[in-house]
Write a protein that holds these residues in place. Structure first.
Motif, PDB file in Angstrom:
ATOM      1  N   ILE A 222      75.432  36.858  50.121  1.00 56.55           N
ATOM      2  CA  ILE A 222      75.796  37.129  51.511  1.00 56.55           C
ATOM      3  C   ILE A 222      77.109  37.921  51.536  1.00 56.55           C
ATOM      4  CG2 ILE A 222      76.516  36.109  53.710  1.00 56.55           C
ATOM      5  CD1 ILE A 222      73.564  35.732  53.194  1.00 56.55           C
ATOM      6  N   GLY A 223      77.124  39.007  52.275  1.00 56.21           N
ATOM      7  CA  GLY A 223      78.326  39.823  52.405  1.00 56.21           C
ATOM      8  C   GLY A 223      79.078  39.487  53.679  1.00 56.21           C
ATOM      9  N   GLY A 224      80.358  39.147  53.547  1.00 56.13           N
ATOM     10  CA  GLY A 224      81.140  38.913  54.757  1.00 56.13           C
ATOM     11  C   GLY A 224      82.283  37.953  54.596  1.00 56.13           C
ATOM     12  N   TYR A 225      82.094  36.897  53.810  1.00 54.09           N
ATOM     13  CA  TYR A 225      83.170  35.932  53.620  1.00 54.09           C
ATOM     14  C   TYR A 225      83.261  35.558  52.142  1.00 54.09           C
ATOM     15  CZ  TYR A 225      83.336  35.051  58.662  1.00 54.09           C
ATOM     16  OH  TYR A 225      83.470  35.176  60.017  1.00 54.09           O
ATOM     17  N   ILE A 226      84.476  35.327  51.697  1.00 52.28           N
ATOM     18  CA  ILE A 226      84.710  34.768  50.378  1.00 52.28           C
ATOM     19  C   ILE A 226      85.370  33.407  50.589  1.00 52.28           C
ATOM     20  CG2 ILE A 226      86.106  34.942  48.298  1.00 52.28           C
ATOM     21  CD1 ILE A 226      83.714  36.704  48.203  1.00 52.28           C
ATOM     22  N   ASP A 227      84.826  32.387  49.952  1.00 51.08           N
ATOM     23  CA  ASP A 227      85.337  31.044  50.171  1.00 51.08           C
ATOM     24  C   ASP A 227      85.492  30.338  48.837  1.00 51.08           C
ATOM     25  OD1 ASP A 227      84.303  27.906  51.243  1.00 51.08           O
ATOM     26  OD2 ASP A 227      86.057  28.916  52.072  1.00 51.08           O
ATOM     27  N   PRO A 228      86.668  29.767  48.533  1.00 49.52           N
ATOM     28  CA  PRO A 228      86.862  29.110  47.240  1.00 49.52           C
ATOM     29  C   PRO A 228      85.963  27.906  47.032  1.00 49.52           C
ATOM     30  CG  PRO A 228      88.745  28.733  48.706  1.00 49.52           C
ATOM     31  CD  PRO A 228      87.896  29.772  49.350  1.00 49.52           C
ATOM     32  N   THR A 229      85.510  27.272  48.142  1.00 50.45           N
ATOM     33  CA  THR A 229      84.665  26.086  47.988  1.00 50.45           C
ATOM     34  C   THR A 229      83.301  26.410  47.407  1.00 50.45           C
ATOM     35  OG1 THR A 229      83.822  26.287  50.249  1.00 50.45           O
ATOM     36  CG2 THR A 229      85.805  24.949  49.926  1.00 50.45           C
ATOM     37  N   ASN A 230      82.897  27.679  47.506  1.00 51.78           N
ATOM     38  CA  ASN A 230      81.619  28.037  46.884  1.00 51.78           C
ATOM     39  C   ASN A 230      81.831  28.861  45.613  1.00 51.78           C
ATOM     40  OD1 ASN A 230      82.191  30.654  47.735  1.00 51.78           O
ATOM     41  ND2 ASN A 230      80.836  30.549  49.521  1.00 51.78           N
ATOM     42  N   GLY A 231      83.045  28.757  45.056  1.00 52.16           N
ATOM     43  CA  GLY A 231      83.311  29.456  43.805  1.00 52.16           C
ATOM     44  C   GLY A 231      83.329  30.967  43.953  1.00 52.16           C
ATOM     45  N   PHE A 232      83.618  31.438  45.160  1.00 53.61           N
ATOM     46  CA  PHE A 232      83.673  32.874  45.428  1.00 53.61           C
ATOM     47  C   PHE A 232      82.326  33.554  45.143  1.00 53.61           C
ATOM     48  CE2 PHE A 232      88.022  31.632  44.361  1.00 53.61           C
ATOM     49  CZ  PHE A 232      88.685  32.053  45.497  1.00 53.61           C
ATOM     50  N   THR A 233      81.234  32.802  45.219  1.00 55.76           N
ATOM     51  CA  THR A 233      79.909  33.405  45.024  1.00 55.76           C
ATOM     52  C   THR A 233      79.030  33.003  46.194  1.00 55.76           C
ATOM     53  OG1 THR A 233      79.161  31.512  43.713  1.00 55.76           O
ATOM     54  CG2 THR A 233      80.066  33.387  42.522  1.00 55.76           C
ATOM     55  N   ASN A 234      78.696  33.958  47.020  1.00 55.21           N
ATOM     56  CA  ASN A 234      77.907  33.688  48.216  1.00 55.21           C
ATOM     57  C   ASN A 234      76.413  33.833  47.935  1.00 55.21           C
ATOM     58  OD1 ASN A 234      80.257  33.325  49.592  1.00 55.21           O
ATOM     59  ND2 ASN A 234      80.244  35.298  50.606  1.00 55.21           N
ATOM     60  N   VAL A 235      75.889  33.082  46.991  1.00 59.71           N
ATOM     61  CA  VAL A 235      74.474  33.179  46.642  1.00 59.71           C
ATOM     62  C   VAL A 235      73.621  32.793  47.849  1.00 59.71           C
ATOM     63  CG1 VAL A 235      72.652  32.339  45.112  1.00 59.71           C
ATOM     64  CG2 VAL A 235      74.963  32.649  44.241  1.00 59.71           C
ATOM     65  N   VAL A 236      72.648  33.624  48.180  1.00 58.57           N
ATOM     66  CA  VAL A 236      71.757  33.348  49.314  1.00 58.57           C
ATOM     67  C   VAL A 236      71.005  32.041  49.074  1.00 58.57           C
ATOM     68  CG1 VAL A 236      69.678  34.120  50.525  1.00 58.57           C
ATOM     69  CG2 VAL A 236      71.484  35.769  49.969  1.00 58.57           C
ATOM     70  N   GLU A 237      71.094  31.133  50.062  1.00 59.28           N
ATOM     71  CA  GLU A 237      70.430  29.844  49.952  1.00 59.28           C
ATOM     72  C   GLU A 237      69.144  29.781  50.764  1.00 59.28           C
ATOM     73  OE1 GLU A 237      73.412  27.114  51.223  1.00 59.28           O
ATOM     74  OE2 GLU A 237      74.392  27.027  49.262  1.00 59.28           O
ATOM     75  N   GLY A 238      68.942  30.730  51.660  1.00 59.45           N
ATOM     76  CA  GLY A 238      67.752  30.705  52.495  1.00 59.45           C
ATOM     77  C   GLY A 238      67.903  31.658  53.661  1.00 59.45           C
ATOM     78  N   ILE A 239      67.040  31.479  54.646  1.00 63.48           N
ATOM     79  CA  ILE A 239      67.070  32.289  55.858  1.00 63.48           C
ATOM     80  C   ILE A 239      67.293  31.359  57.042  1.00 63.48           C
ATOM     81  CG2 ILE A 239      65.802  33.920  57.317  1.00 63.48           C
ATOM     82  CD1 ILE A 239      64.178  34.678  54.827  1.00 63.48           C
ATOM     83  N   ALA A 240      68.259  31.675  57.874  1.00 61.17           N
ATOM     84  CA  ALA A 240      68.567  30.817  59.021  1.00 61.17           C
ATOM     85  C   ALA A 240      67.351  30.682  59.930  1.00 61.17           C
ATOM     86  CB  ALA A 240      69.748  31.390  59.791  1.00 61.17           C
ATOM     87  N   GLN A 241      67.234  29.512  60.514  1.00 59.63           N
ATOM     88  CA  GLN A 241      66.100  29.257  61.400  1.00 59.63           C
ATOM     89  C   GLN A 241      66.495  28.216  62.435  1.00 59.63           C
ATOM     90  OE1 GLN A 241      62.426  28.594  59.390  1.00 59.63           O
ATOM     91  NE2 GLN A 241      61.357  27.801  61.185  1.00 59.63           N
ATOM     92  N   ILE A 242      66.224  28.516  63.691  1.00 64.79           N
ATOM     93  CA  ILE A 242      66.464  27.588  64.788  1.00 64.79           C
ATOM     94  C   ILE A 242      65.114  27.033  65.228  1.00 64.79           C
ATOM     95  CG2 ILE A 242      67.344  27.313  67.139  1.00 64.79           C
ATOM     96  CD1 ILE A 242      69.278  29.590  66.593  1.00 64.79           C
ATOM     97  N   PRO A 243      64.956  25.721  65.258  1.00 64.97           N
ATOM     98  CA  PRO A 243      63.672  25.156  65.666  1.00 64.97           C
ATOM     99  C   PRO A 243      63.203  25.699  67.010  1.00 64.97           C
ATOM    100  CG  PRO A 243      65.109  23.442  64.805  1.00 64.97           C
ATOM    101  CD  PRO A 243      65.938  24.688  64.892  1.00 64.97           C
ATOM    102  N   GLY A 244      61.955  26.146  67.036  1.00 66.50           N
ATOM    103  CA  GLY A 244      61.372  26.677  68.259  1.00 66.50           C
ATOM    104  C   GLY A 244      61.580  28.159  68.466  1.00 66.50           C
ATOM    105  N   LEU A 245      62.495  28.766  67.682  1.00 62.37           N
ATOM    106  CA  LEU A 245      62.778  30.191  67.853  1.00 62.37           C
ATOM    107  C   LEU A 245      62.357  31.019  66.650  1.00 62.37           C
ATOM    108  CD1 LEU A 245      66.315  30.087  69.518  1.00 62.37           C
ATOM    109  CD2 LEU A 245      64.098  30.307  70.625  1.00 62.37           C
TER     110      LEU A 245
END
Length: 780
Positions: free
Chosen positions: A125-148
């Motif tokens: 994912i491009g946009g944020y760097i966060d130390p809690t994820n080890g500076f690696t924004n590996v894609v975990e899935g695709i966002a989804q809102i129930p019903g939408l």
């Protein structure tokens, strides 16, 4: 090799000593550098300058450790590369009226940019760097809102011309953090033959700057690992290739998909009519994270009638701009085009409850989703965003959400409702439940008891329902004030009393609800005719109760006023001309199992807002069919050693010019476009400070700027007029574009933008380029 590295380390140590020893010299010379040391901010300016000097020095040393990267070329090679796959647009000859046989033609296409193997661990994912994820924004899935349904990452494209032989212009907007000019030229190369065969004179590619899509710049991947690996290769001059920042296979897929989508848009072109509307939606939809010395100055009129600066600033460009293309062929969907300036940054922000690593098109996706349900194609152009973010207060309304992406959805849906309602009255908006969202309004604005059925204080109010009172909000044309009518449906009835200021609702012979009002309200009861009115002392109607079995409320189509009609007495009519806001009940008496209890009442969500209250429609005008567009390439300096190091380490795909004096530069694109006589915009290649586009930018004035100096170049509004707009992140992504005179790396708390900028001279290079571009335009 060891000697070389050791020598560099000694040089770094000596340089740091020299830097600190230079502080006294900088301080001593400050009075000549800053013309207003008597200012309250003088100490802050000097301090930021000292920190700026030190930080630049350290970054220069860091960047100097590495050799030039694969994208670094000499001046001549850079100019040769720049000339390849560049389109200058329709040309410098601008027309001011349409030709006799001119007509708008527009085609639309879109495609998903999510690869089938998005979850294989090789996408980021491009946009944020966060130390809690080890500076690696590996894609975990695709966002989804129930019903939408599931989110998407899209490319949206249009092809447009004015029906003349001047040629067709292509536009693509990619849901991504940004895409560089070098990658855009690869897309154009894929279209070169197609463009030549079809008189395509410009291929423009922009980004939405979404912070929750797959990284297309290379700065948000396995950064630490790649920097270390590439740094060792570059610093030791090892005979190895540097790793790319982006995923090369994905970038090839993206470029081919974007090129195919642009072709499809061209093939889908249809003749039709183009209309334009614009509305200032105010400050509520934008969050200003700009530098304190940035923004539009607010003026007030003094006793002498002069305009005086109040000392306050606000976001300059709060307009929402809409084009609608309606094809002659009614079987073809119309296309709605949006231009607004706000970072789509919410869905991807890592928080305690949200990793930010699910793909989402953020509010842009949801705006498009809503419009597509209304039967429109959707195209988006980002504006001058700099530090302007989407503000969720107006659309979040304090409503509890389970996922951050739901906040993006609320913002996107509200923008879509605004777009669809720009030419409607409040009355017309209320007539369409999808626009007014009446069910959500009812759910989030009703008054509820603070006690439950056992007399205990309620913890939550979200499930409480009024089962038999249907709230209908309407508008009175004469004074544009809203009121609420309670339509009481059988078997319920009511009795009102002007003695104790109550209206009691019965279900058969039991009390269902009793509304009691304070001394400032008056109950006028006509129970025989099926209504009770609550008024103030001037006779203005605060609230109206209507028994639908005896009376109805409707608008008189001839007079435009609301009337109360009595079914049993057809000749008796009452004009409701003095309706004002609904009164608040002071207490509620509720029947529980035949017993009556007195309850205190509270609104279920006191922060809830309704966007269309006091709504004023704007005019939709037909755009005369002529299109002017001229693009130009400009050289800009790279004065930020951090960006220099990024280039040397091959983390981003830039063509960098190695200058003879040891400095660096790059070539980017700017442009200027007019769509009929209604709309004009500049094309700029990054996140643009609005002060560089709109009037009254405070940071341009030395008195308020961090350096104490005035901005020396012109800005877009002084070149093309106050009403000029901006398409930002167009044909390149070079980071923040900050006025030269308000640029410092010595105050990262307030001036963080500079760390993600090519350098201090970028803004003036671009605006000077706009001055040259305008001088080359010939108007007829």
């Amino acid at each position: 090799m060891k000697k070389s590295r050791f020598t560099k380390l000694i040089a770094v140590a000596l340089a740091l000593i020299l830097a600190f020893s230079a502080f006294s010299a900088v301080t001593a010379g400050a009075s000549s550098a800053y013309p207003f040391l008597e200012s309250d901010n003088a100490i802050g300016i000097i301090f930021s300058d000292l920190v700026d000097t030190l930080l630049r020095f350290i970054l220069d040393l860091f960047a100097g450790i590495f050799d030039n990267g694969p994208g670094f070329v000499d001046q001549g090679t850079a100019e040769e590369l720049a000339s390849q796959n560049f389109y200058s647009g329709i040309g410098t000859e601008f027309v001011s009226e349409a030709e006799d046989d001119a007509q708008w033609n527009l085609g639309y296409a879109n495609a998903s940019l999510i690869p089938e193997d998005y979850d294989n661990g090789e996408y980021y994912i491009g946009g944020y760097i966060d130390p809690t994820n080890g500076f690696t924004n590996v894609v975990e899935g695709i966002a989804q809102i129930p019903g939408l349904g599931r989110d998407d990452m899209k490319v949206r494209a249009i092809a447009i011309n004015d029906g003349t032989d001047k040629g067709t212009v292509l536009f693509a907007t990619i849901d991504c953090i940004g895409i560089t000019n070098a990658d855009i030229k690869d897309i154009r190369a894929l279209l070169a033959d197609f463009a030549a065969d079809n008189n395509i004179v410009a291929i423009n590619v922009a980004s939405t700057h979404t912070h929750s899509c797959i990284d297309t710049e290379g700065l948000w991947t396995r950064n630490i690992a790649k920097i270390v690996s590439n740094g060792i290769v570059s610093g030791t001059k090892a005979d190895e290739e540097l790793q790319q920042g982006t995923n090369p296979e994905y970038m090839a897929f993206l470029k081919e998909t974007v090129a195919d989508t642009l072709k499809a848009a061209f093939i889908e072109m249809e003749p039709g009519v183009l209309t334009y509307s614009t509305k200032d939606i105010g400050q509520d939809y934008f969050q200003n994270k700009n530098r304190p010395s940035s923004g539009q100055m607010i003026y007030e009129t003094n006793e002498d009638g002069d305009q005086v600066f109040t000392g306050e600033t606000e976001i300059a460009m709060t307009d929402i701009t809409r084009f609608v293309f309606r094809p002659e062929n009614e079987d073809v969907k119309p296309t709605m085009i949006l231009n607004i300036a706000a970072h789509p940054d919410v869905a991807g922000l890592p928080t305690e409850s949200n990793s930010g690593r699910e793909i989402s098109g953020d509010y842009v996706f949801y705006c498009g989703q809503f419009l597509e349900k209304y039967g429109y194609n959707f195209m988006f152009f980002q504006g001058a965003i700099a530090g302007i973010y989407m503000a969720r207060s107006a659309t979040g309304d304090g409503v509890e959400t389970q996922q951050r992406v739901e906040e993006s959805q609320r913002y996107g849906y509200e923008l879509a409702r605004i777009l669809l309602s720009m030419n409607l009255t409040e009355e017309e908006i209320l007539a369409d439940d999808r626009l007014s969202n009446i069910k959500e309004v009812e759910k989030n604005t009703k008054l509820v008891s603070i006690y439950d059925e056992n007399g205990e204080l309620k913890k939550q109010f979200t499930d409480y329902e009024f089962s038999f009172i249907n709230y209908v909000t309407t508008n009175v044309t004469s004074d544009e004030m809203s009121f609420k009518v309670h339509n009481i449906n059988a078997p319920f009835s009511f009795v009102s009393s002007d003695v104790d200021n109550t209206v009691t609702v019965y279900c058969e012979d039991k009390v269902a609800y009793e509304y009691a009002y304070g001394e400032d309200a008056f109950v006028t009861s006509m129970d025989l005719y099926g209504f009770a009115a609550v008024t103030d002392e001037d006779g203005n109607v605060l609230e109206l109760f209507v028994d639908e079995s005896k009376a109805t409320v409707g608008i008189n189509s001839e007079t435009g006023v609301y009337e109360l009609n009595f079914n049993n007495t057809p000749y008796l009519e009452l004009e409701l001309t003095n309706i004002v806001q609904k009164a608040q009940h002071t207490k509620l008496v509720k029947s529980r199992n035949g017993n009556v209890y007195e309850d205190e009442m509270m609104p279920i969500n006191p922060d809830y807002t309704v966007w269309y209250e006091g709504w004023e429609a704007v005019e939709e005008v037909e755009v005369e069919p002529y299109l002017n567009l001229y693009l130009k390439q400009v050289e800009i300096p790279i004065g930020n050693a951090l960006i220099e190091a990024v280039g040397k380490l091959n983390m981003a795909n830039y063509v960098v010019i190695t200058k003879d004096d040891g400095t660096y530069a790059t070539i980017t694109e700017i442009g200027y476009m007019e769509i009929g006589d209604q709309f004009k915009t500049v094309f700029l290649p990054g996140e643009v400070c609005q002060d560089l586009v709109a009037p009254n930018g405070i940071s341009l004035i030395g008195k308020y700027a961090i350096t104490g100096k005035d901005y020396k170049s012109q800005v877009a509004c002084t070149i093309f007029g106050d009403d000029v707009q901006c398409f930002g992140l167009m044909n390149d992504a070079i980071g923040y574009i900050v006025p030269d005179n308000d640029y410092t790396m010595g105050d990262p708390a307030n001036h963080y933008h500079e760390l993600i900028s090519l350098g201090q001279g970028v803004a003036s290079a671009l605006t000077d380029g706009l001055v040259e571009l305008n001088a080359e335009i010939v108007r007829s």
